[in-house]
Design a protein around this motif. Sequence first.
Motif, mmCIF file in Angstrom:
data_model
loop_
_atom_site.group_PDB
_atom_site.id
_atom_site.type_symbol
_atom_site.label_atom_id
_atom_site.label_comp_id
_atom_site.label_asym_id
_atom_site.label_seq_id
_atom_site.Cartn_x
_atom_site.Cartn_y
_atom_site.Cartn_z
ATOM 1 N N ASP A 172 0.859 -1.182 0.000
ATOM 2 C CA ASP A 172 0.000 0.000 0.000
ATOM 3 C C ASP A 172 0.895 1.232 0.000
ATOM 4 O O ASP A 172 1.876 1.278 0.744
ATOM 5 N N HIS A 173 0.595 2.187 -0.851
ATOM 6 C CA HIS A 173 1.325 3.449 -0.866
ATOM 7 C C HIS A 173 0.394 4.488 -0.269
ATOM 8 O O HIS A 173 -0.641 4.814 -0.849
ATOM 9 N N ASP A 174 0.763 5.002 0.913
ATOM 10 C CA ASP A 174 -0.100 5.902 1.658
ATOM 11 C C ASP A 174 0.674 7.148 2.057
ATOM 12 O O ASP A 174 1.692 7.047 2.742
ATOM 13 N N ASP A 175 0.216 8.311 1.628
ATOM 14 C CA ASP A 175 0.852 9.585 1.979
ATOM 15 C C ASP A 175 2.345 9.600 1.654
ATOM 16 O O ASP A 175 3.170 10.037 2.460
ATOM 17 N N GLY A 176 2.726 9.075 0.500
ATOM 18 C CA GLY A 176 4.108 9.113 0.062
ATOM 19 C C GLY A 176 5.015 8.067 0.687
ATOM 20 O O GLY A 176 6.223 8.086 0.501
ATOM 21 N N ARG A 177 4.460 7.142 1.424
ATOM 22 C CA ARG A 177 5.292 6.083 2.020
ATOM 23 C C ARG A 177 4.724 4.723 1.638
ATOM 24 O O ARG A 177 3.531 4.579 1.375
ATOM 25 N N SER A 178 5.593 3.749 1.615
ATOM 26 C CA SER A 178 5.196 2.388 1.269
ATOM 27 C C SER A 178 5.026 1.571 2.533
ATOM 28 O O SER A 178 5.897 1.578 3.403
ATOM 29 N N ILE A 179 3.909 0.888 2.623
ATOM 30 C CA ILE A 179 3.561 0.075 3.784
ATOM 31 C C ILE A 179 3.111 -1.288 3.270
ATOM 32 O O ILE A 179 2.516 -1.384 2.201
ATOM 33 N N VAL A 180 3.381 -2.327 4.046
ATOM 34 C CA VAL A 180 2.829 -3.638 3.740
ATOM 35 C C VAL A 180 1.771 -3.939 4.793
ATOM 36 O O VAL A 180 2.064 -3.957 5.989
#
Length: 130
Positions: A91-99
Amino acid sequence: MKKLILASVLIGATATAAAGNIINSDSAAIQQGLKEGTQVRLQGEIVQPLGDEHYLLRDRKGQVEIELDDDLTSGRPLKAGTQLAFTGEVDHDDGRSIVEVDKIESIQGAGSMGSAPAPTTSNNPGTVSN
């Protein structure tokens, strides 16, 4: 006839890839822009809890933020040093990548879940089993 067979093979391969295959990945690939929604399998060590079900995970290529719902850990937060293998979705959320973790495959170490048994463990301390 050969073109028809080749076209059938290519359509089948595309359908398989689109069916949601889980790919083995690492933090570097995720940070470099794996497509949002890609299903990945990762393993690494919790570096620190970030609060609100988020953790910083370190693997052999770097670090990535993960979101791990409390219901996957029986409501117990994971501690730094916990070895973890899991599948999840990029998931790309607010310019950061998260799993976003969907399923824990194995968990071990650092008193990771208090006195509760870990879902899967290795007989070799310090390693994550698959």
